[in-house]
Design a protein around this motif. Structure first.
Motif, PDB file in Angstrom:
ATOM      1  N   ALA A  38       0.230  -2.382  -2.814  1.00  0.00           N
ATOM      2  CA  ALA A  38       0.193  -1.081  -3.481  1.00  0.00           C
ATOM      3  C   ALA A  38      -1.211  -0.502  -3.472  1.00  0.00           C
ATOM      4  CB  ALA A  38       0.701  -1.212  -4.916  1.00  0.00           C
ATOM      5  N   THR A  39      -2.220  -1.332  -3.737  1.00  0.00           N
ATOM      6  CA  THR A  39      -3.594  -0.847  -3.781  1.00  0.00           C
ATOM      7  C   THR A  39      -4.041  -0.317  -2.427  1.00  0.00           C
ATOM      8  OG1 THR A  39      -4.126  -2.411  -5.544  1.00  0.00           O
ATOM      9  CG2 THR A  39      -5.963  -1.486  -4.314  1.00  0.00           C
ATOM     10  N   ALA A  40      -3.796  -1.092  -1.372  1.00  0.00           N
ATOM     11  CA  ALA A  40      -4.186  -0.648  -0.031  1.00  0.00           C
ATOM     12  C   ALA A  40      -3.450   0.632   0.358  1.00  0.00           C
ATOM     13  CB  ALA A  40      -3.908  -1.747   0.990  1.00  0.00           C
ATOM     14  N   GLY A  41      -2.158   0.733   0.008  1.00  0.00           N
ATOM     15  CA  GLY A  41      -1.405   1.947   0.303  1.00  0.00           C
ATOM     16  C   GLY A  41      -1.947   3.153  -0.444  1.00  0.00           C
ATOM     17  N   GLY A  42      -2.390   2.956  -1.699  1.00  0.00           N
ATOM     18  CA  GLY A  42      -2.959   4.058  -2.463  1.00  0.00           C
ATOM     19  C   GLY A  42      -4.244   4.582  -1.857  1.00  0.00           C
ATOM     20  N   TYR A  43      -5.134   3.676  -1.476  1.00  0.00           N
ATOM     21  CA  TYR A  43      -6.372   4.107  -0.839  1.00  0.00           C
ATOM     22  C   TYR A  43      -6.087   4.739   0.527  1.00  0.00           C
ATOM     23  CZ  TYR A  43      -8.945   1.494  -4.400  1.00  0.00           C
ATOM     24  OH  TYR A  43      -9.465   1.031  -5.585  1.00  0.00           O
ATOM     25  N   GLY A  44      -5.100   4.190   1.239  1.00  0.00           N
ATOM     26  CA  GLY A  44      -4.739   4.788   2.518  1.00  0.00           C
ATOM     27  C   GLY A  44      -4.201   6.198   2.360  1.00  0.00           C
ATOM     28  N   LEU A  45      -3.390   6.431   1.325  1.00  0.00           N
ATOM     29  CA  LEU A  45      -2.883   7.769   1.049  1.00  0.00           C
ATOM     30  C   LEU A  45      -4.017   8.726   0.742  1.00  0.00           C
ATOM     31  CD1 LEU A  45      -0.690   9.860   0.423  1.00  0.00           C
ATOM     32  CD2 LEU A  45      -0.429   8.801  -1.838  1.00  0.00           C
ATOM     33  N   TRP A  46      -4.973   8.305  -0.065  1.00  0.00           N
ATOM     34  CA  TRP A  46      -6.124   9.164  -0.366  1.00  0.00           C
ATOM     35  C   TRP A  46      -6.958   9.430   0.886  1.00  0.00           C
ATOM     36  CZ3 TRP A  46      -8.036   6.669  -5.600  1.00  0.00           C
ATOM     37  CH2 TRP A  46      -7.266   7.205  -6.647  1.00  0.00           C
ATOM     38  N   PHE A 181      -1.760   2.779   7.544  1.00  0.00           N
ATOM     39  CA  PHE A 181      -0.386   3.001   7.975  1.00  0.00           C
ATOM     40  C   PHE A 181       0.538   3.227   6.779  1.00  0.00           C
ATOM     41  CE2 PHE A 181       3.803   1.278   9.436  1.00  0.00           C
ATOM     42  CZ  PHE A 181       4.092   2.298  10.323  1.00  0.00           C
ATOM     43  N   ALA A 182       0.411   2.381   5.755  1.00  0.00           N
ATOM     44  CA  ALA A 182       1.228   2.564   4.560  1.00  0.00           C
ATOM     45  C   ALA A 182       0.912   3.891   3.873  1.00  0.00           C
ATOM     46  CB  ALA A 182       1.007   1.402   3.591  1.00  0.00           C
ATOM     47  N   GLY A 183      -0.379   4.225   3.779  1.00  0.00           N
ATOM     48  CA  GLY A 183      -0.755   5.503   3.179  1.00  0.00           C
ATOM     49  C   GLY A 183      -0.266   6.689   3.979  1.00  0.00           C
ATOM     50  N   GLY A 184      -0.262   6.553   5.314  1.00  0.00           N
ATOM     51  CA  GLY A 184       0.262   7.635   6.140  1.00  0.00           C
ATOM     52  C   GLY A 184       1.735   7.881   5.907  1.00  0.00           C
ATOM     53  N   LEU A 284       9.503   2.884   1.960  1.00  0.00           N
ATOM     54  CA  LEU A 284       9.970   1.711   1.230  1.00  0.00           C
ATOM     55  C   LEU A 284      10.044   0.494   2.139  1.00  0.00           C
ATOM     56  CD1 LEU A 284      11.110   0.510  -1.381  1.00  0.00           C
ATOM     57  CD2 LEU A 284      13.378   1.274  -0.645  1.00  0.00           C
ATOM     58  N   SER A 285      10.530   0.681   3.357  1.00  0.00           N
ATOM     59  CA  SER A 285      10.628  -0.431   4.302  1.00  0.00           C
ATOM     60  C   SER A 285       9.250  -1.007   4.600  1.00  0.00           C
ATOM     61  CB  SER A 285      11.291   0.046   5.594  1.00  0.00           C
ATOM     62  OG  SER A 285      11.302  -0.970   6.576  1.00  0.00           O
ATOM     63  N   CYS A 286       8.264  -0.142   4.815  1.00  0.00           N
ATOM     64  CA  CYS A 286       6.907  -0.615   5.105  1.00  0.00           C
ATOM     65  C   CYS A 286       6.337  -1.377   3.919  1.00  0.00           C
ATOM     66  CB  CYS A 286       6.012   0.568   5.468  1.00  0.00           C
ATOM     67  SG  CYS A 286       4.294   0.125   5.792  1.00  0.00           S
ATOM     68  N   ALA A 287       6.538  -0.867   2.708  1.00  0.00           N
ATOM     69  CA  ALA A 287       6.008  -1.535   1.518  1.00  0.00           C
ATOM     70  C   ALA A 287       6.624  -2.919   1.346  1.00  0.00           C
ATOM     71  CB  ALA A 287       6.260  -0.678   0.286  1.00  0.00           C
TER      72      ALA A 287
END
Length: 307
Positions: A38-46, A181-184, A284-287
């Motif tokens: 979740a943390t890596a995805g959040g930073y990736g989204l930002w 990738f997750a953030g994207g 969701l699948s990626c997470a």
């Protein structure tokens, strides 16, 4: 004075080698896998949002900016919230426990720096995103998020043996690629409602290129595992036998969830009404796949470390 996480590293070096499996179990536990993903995805989204704003490619609208900012805030703050709630699996956040210590560590300061441009963007979002201050704040958010993924990755691997750090792929490149990738995908989910994208859209093609890099990183992880197994005389377990076949099947399933299915959905062009659902399924699948991948490495390492 030695930082807490540096002191713990010295203490861990005094333990027996077989204690590595116990530390692997802690690092790769299900709660920690969820928090790190979740943390890596959040930073990736930002990172993706900040880059789009800095380049002037993001559509206008206050809600269009606030929604991904809020989702990134929830994802990136999961570790800090878990530490503040004194959950057993999260004794500190980047080496800092806000309940026990006033001043954060260097890694904590780098991570906290993201909240400044995030709040600035939230205040500057007024419907038009071409304002120079908005673009500057977007660039700052992108740089701060990238710096956090790179700098804190080294700190996360500090109390671990070198071979375990390599297997966990906590070095900056792997963590940044996975988070991007997750953030994207989270970014795709956020924008699909107001800006439908076709299968040949350059933004989608860029995300597919990131997925390819993520696949290369995964291969590097498992090659590191093979080297570790060979050094410990257990290479045969990774390539044959019931356990080896089970590991191979698990790797394939995880790869399908984390990279394969999202890529298929990225190139599939369905009806506009179903694109939001498609983006949600891909995200969701990626997470789930990244969480399972993180856990799978821990199980494999523990099995090989204990013989």
């Amino acid at each position: 004075m030695t930082e807490p996480n540096e002191a713990s590293s010295v203490a861990l070096d005094r333990h027996e080698p077989h204690g590595d499996a116990t530390r692997a179990h802690s690092l790769f536990s299900v709660p920690m896998a969820i928090v790190q993903t979740a943390t890596a995805g959040g930073y990736g989204l930002w990172m993706v949002l900040g880059t789009s704003l800095a380049l002037g490619l993001y559509p206008d609208g206050r809600g269009e900016v606030l929604v991904p900012l809020a989702i990134g805030l929830v994802l990136a703050s999961t570790g800090l919230v878990a530490t503040c709630l004194r959950l057993r699996f999260a004794p500190d956040w980047h080496g800092w426990n806000p309940v026990k210590r006033m001043m954060p560590t260097r890694e904590g300061l780098v991570a906290m720096a993201n909240y400044l441009p995030m709040l600035a963007l939230a205040g500057l979002a007024r419907g038009g995103n071409d304002f120079w201050a908005t673009r500057l704040a977007g660039a700052a958010l992108m740089l701060c998020s990238l710096a956090t993924l790179v700098y804190t990755a080294r700190a996360a691997a500090r109390p671990l043996p070198a071979d375990l750090a390599a297997l966990a792929n906590l070095q900056p490149f792997g963590r940044t690629i996975s988070g991007l990738f997750a953030g994207g995908l989270w970014f795709w989910l956020c924008i699909e409602g107001q800006m439908p994208t076709g299968p040949g859209n350059p933004w989608r093609l860029g995300l597919l290129a990131v997925a390819l890099a993520a696949g290369v990183v995964e291969g590097m992880r498992w090659r590191a595992l093979r080297r570790f197994a060979a050094d410990n005389g257990a290479e045969a377990r990774t390539v044959g036998g019931r356990w080896g076949l089970s590991l191979l099947g698990s790797r394939f399933g995880v790869a399908v969830l984390s990279v394969g299915l999202p890529c298929v959905l990225l190139v599939t062009h369905g009806e506009p009404a179903t694109q939001l659902l498609t983006a949600g399924v891909a995200t969701l699948s990626c997470a789930i796949g990244q969480c399972l991948e993180h856990r799978l490495y821990g199980v494999a390492y523990a099995q090989l470390a204990t013989g």
